[in-house]
Design an enzyme around this catalytic site. Structure first.
Site: not given
Lengths: 400, 85, 343
Positions: A159, A292, A327
């Site tokens: 990620c 995040h 996400h």
């Protein structure tokens, strides 16, 4: 003093818009892109996702890609986002210029592999997707659409892939290897990682609620975004307008666990700290943090602690825009970097949707669009599995 | 050793890929987590899959698993009471 | 500008040759099969069974070669851990994929998924060695390793690091081998590779010096020549100082001939070395190519098995070896290794 690195173009494709203007509008209207599954053929219809609202066929027709070449969704979204970035920067990649292209992805061509994996062994109709499976193939497909690049590579750090692509781009410029590097990432939603995250039991069955006491996981999203990083002298020479500046960055490893973040947020703390140090800035120079903030119990706690360790009691406004986009995994670093640029260009604070209850010891996210102070410097966090943590420091083009 | 407990130990060894460990090495009353086996949160997720696959018991989240996976004996007892297959 | 000099302080491999040593230089193992998996050392010497329970095969190999060079170089916490892997952890990827495609989207196991992401290799090394520094993974087909090495060199040049653990790791399953064969991507033979290099700024006890690296995408022959010239002048060398060129030709005439043609245009009569006939081909083969060249410089001899032409004169005390790689005639790489023996 080292020469500044300007951002002379940016492009984005996400659940909240197919370009910067649409994304900006969604952010300002507090309109999430997360909803029921529409394009991905998965049994898990109970899971909300942030899909790009276009079929592969539609993207191919927009991009005028002939039917005989079937690119993966990751490549298609990448091409759309890169198109916008190149147009803004006024760049046409050709062999007369030395331009680098660094793209982050993890699933690569998995969207096609998972549809045909069993067929691969039985039939010959889908052989093309064997060769388009790997990460490098996706990057190559995107590059080939535009023309000539003098260096292309793919970064895969889960990620934080796109954030690390941005960092490599900066280092290629700082070391004098290249003047212009196109950086970012692309990742389509796949059954593969939807199910992977599901086995980890970190997917929320409702809309995700980053930093909320009741948060119970993330919603996966998809998308792509690219930035044109350019040496200040090159931008000046081309008379290209800078829309932002990459003033610092940090990459660190949490070195704690393959999937979990440490209790004290060591990796996140180090990444943010390195970003500040490399920019020569202090915590009180930062007017906004794009966290995040996935919405998992573990990340939001660990990240809160890391931010508090670094910033102390006086925190700048913080939000997680994953409540809008979902996400977007490997692409999240560049998607959120573009959101940070929009915030500085249009001087607004992206909000954190769905937040109601403060979590013990957690940060309280920003819920207000209006900033009291001018946004000059913002931090953008991207953390990946395995503790691959990176933080970018984006600034307004001109110092001061 | 109780047959159900022995079988459960064998299954745990298999799904968690515990090389070099035999059922006799696992004390059914000792804590599964935080003890000598060195298991972590991912092992708990594997045990949740085991519970559903082998016994038809669906645990909603890892937190629920914490109480159930206290020890092999506790787990066996829970399975005995809740199994659907 | 005062250039930071970079040395290979330690390197080792797990491949289809004897693992964790240089026995291949004297006694290479010959194979007749088209697909060969790596010879594995006893992982228990490096990883305890309880730790190994959730570590895939490729990660075990990578961890073992990494821990070996960490031990040999005495660099416990490298300033950077950078991995190149073309396919990543394909064994676990296929495990998860097969289950999902055949049994459906329920009751899938988390472990293969966790082990399948490319960056588990670099992050596992970091977790194992408690190293919080720069950590990145490149996955770009056949030049994944070169990209990792390039990143390390950039950071040395920017004086951001003094040590870097750079790895080249790929595995291949029988099923994915079948797929690669089907699309003409298989090697001759196809194999697996795990190679680790510890790069430092310390010359003492090093294997050799890493003079520089260039990676070029779709270059013209003129650009290739210019880059080669720059690499040589940066190191105060002439083309005639290069003792040998090592390339990834693999016995497949169709792809070897164009490579040899470009080699001739760039290097003329400089002796040509090859390594894939010993180590096989994989997305990480170039790591083994550079490792082979480093071995020649360390031991100051070139094993006869490496000469492409049997008639080649023996190279005594090699001083400079150039690695020349190409991938699909799109990506080209040049890596200069220099002897660090003597003066």
């Amino acid at each position: 003093m080292k020469e500044p690195i300007y951002i002379t173009g940016a492009g984005i494709v996400s659940a909240i818009g197919l370009n910067k203007a649409e994304v900006l509008d969604s952010l300002r209207q507090h309109r999430t892109g997360i909803g029921p599954l529409q394009y991905l053929q998965s049994e898990h219809t109970e899971l909300p996702v942030g899909e790009v609202k276009l079929s592969n066929e539609k993207m191919k027709s927009i991009l005028k890609i002939s039917e005989s070449i079937p690119p993966t969704r990751t490549s298609l979204m990448g091409i759309m986002a890169l198109n916008e970035a190149l147009n803004e920067a006024g760049i046409v990649p050709s062999s007369t210029q030395c331009i680098g292209f660094v793209s982050g992805t993890t699933v690569g061509g998995m969207d096609m592999t998972e549809q045909h994996y069993l067929d691969f062994f039985e039939k010959n109709d889908f052989d093309h997707f064997i060769t388009s499976h790997d990460c490098g193939a996706c990057t190559q497909t995107i590059a080939d659409y535009f023309g000539h690049f003098s260096y292309i590579t793919s970064i895969s750090t889960a990620c934080s892939s796109a954030a690390n692509a941005i960092i490599l781009g900066a280092e290629l410029i700082e070391s004098g290897e290249l003047d212009i590097v196109i950086v970012g990432g692309s990742e389509s939603l796949t059954k593969y990682h939807l199910n992977g995250f599901n086995t980890l039991m970190i997917l929320d069955h409702e809309q995700c609620r980053p930093f909320d006491a009741t948060r119970s996981g993330l919603n996966l999203g998809e998308g792509a975004a690219y930035l044109i990083l350019e040496k200040a002298s090159s931008a000046k020479h081309r008379k290209a307008k800078a829309i932002g500046r990459l003033s610092g960055y940090g990459n660190a490893c949490d070195a704690f666990h393959q999937t979990a973040s440490s209790q004290n947020g060591e990796g996140a703390f180090r990444a943010m700290n390195k970003a500040l140090q490399s920019a020569g800035l202090q915590t009180n120079d930062i007017q906004y943090i794009n966290a995040h903030g996935t919405g998992t119990t573990n990340n939001d706690m660990s990240e809160s602690i890391a931010i508090k360790r670094l910033f102390g009691d006086i925190l700048p406004p913080i939000s997680s825009t994953k409540s809008y986009t979902g996400h977007t995994t490997s692409a999240s670093g560049s998607i959120e970097a573009v959101i940070c640029l929009l915030a500085m260009i249009y001087q607004f604070l992206p909000t954190n949707l769905n937040w109601k209850y403060p979590m013990p010891e957690g940060i309280v996210p920003n819920m207000n669009d209006y900033s009291n102070t001018e946004l000059k410097h913002v931090l953008c966090n991207s953390f990946g599995f395995g503790g691959n943590d990176s933080s970018l420091l984006l600034s307004k083009p001109v110092n001061g | 050793m109780n047959e159900a407990i022995l079988e459960l130990k064998r299954q745990i060894i298999e799904v968690l890929n515990l090389e070099d460990i035999s059922p006799e090495d696992i004390d059914e009353n000792a804590p599964l987590f935080g003890g000598g086996l060195g298991l972590d949160s991912i092992d708990a997720l594997e045990l949740i899959v085991l519970m559903e696959k082998n016994y038809g018991i669906k645990l909603q989240d890892p937190a629920e698993g914490k109480a159930v996976f206290k020890s092999v004996a506790v787990m066996a007892n829970y399975i005995e009471k809740n199994r659907t297959k | 500008m005062n250039r930071q000099r970079v040395y290979i302080q330690a390197t080792t491999q797990i491949s289809i040759q004897s693992p964790l040593n240089e026995n291949w230089m004297q006694n290479p193992i010959q194979y007749e099969r088209p697909f060969i998996r790596s010879i594995e050392p006893n992982f228990r010497d490096f990883i305890s069974p309880i730790e190994a329970r959730r570590i895939g095969r490729l990660q075990k190999r990578a961890l073992t070669t990494s821990l070996t060079v960490i031990h040999q170089s005495k660099v416990e916490h490298p300033d950077a851990i950078i991995t190149g892997t073309g396919l990543g952890c394909i064994e676990n990827t296929e495990l998860f994929l097969k289950d999902m495609c055949s049994q459906g989207e329920y009751l899938l196991k988390p472990t293969p998924f966790i082990q399948s992401t490319h960056n588990t290799i670099s992050s596992l090394i970091a977790i194992y060695t408690q190293t919080h520094n720069y950590n990145v993974t490149y996955s770009h087909r056949n030049i994944s390793f070169e990209c990792a090495l390039y990143d390390a060199m950039l950071q040395f040049r920017l004086q951001k690091i003094n040590s870097a653990l750079v790895g080249s790791h790929d595995e291949l399953t029988p099923s994915w081998y079948e797929l690669l064969k089907k699309v003409g991507y298989s090697g001759n033979p196809s194999a697996e590779a795990s190679v680790s290099f510890m790069l430092t700024t310390e010359r003492n006890n090093s294997w050799c010096e890493l003079g520089g690296i260039k990676i070029l995408h779709q270059p013209s022959i003129e650009i290739l020549k210019l880059s080669l010239g720059k690499l040589l002048t940066d190191n105060g060398l002439n083309l005639s100082d290069i003792d040998a060129v090592i390339t990834g030709i693999n016995g497949n005439q169709a792809t070897d001939l164009p490579t040899i043609q470009i080699y001739k245009q760039l290097f003329g009569q400089i002796p040509l070395l090859h390594y894939k006939h010993l180590f096989g081909d994989s997305y990480s083969a170039s790591g083994l190519g550079l490792y082979s060249a480093a071995c020649c410089l360390k031991y100051q001899f070139v094993p006869s098995t490496l000469y492409y032409m049997e008639t080649e004169d023996q190279i005594d005390n090699p001083q400079n070896i150039m690695f020349f790689g190409q991938s699909d005639y799109k990506d080209y790489s040049l890596i200069l290794l220099k002897s660090s023996c003597g003066k």
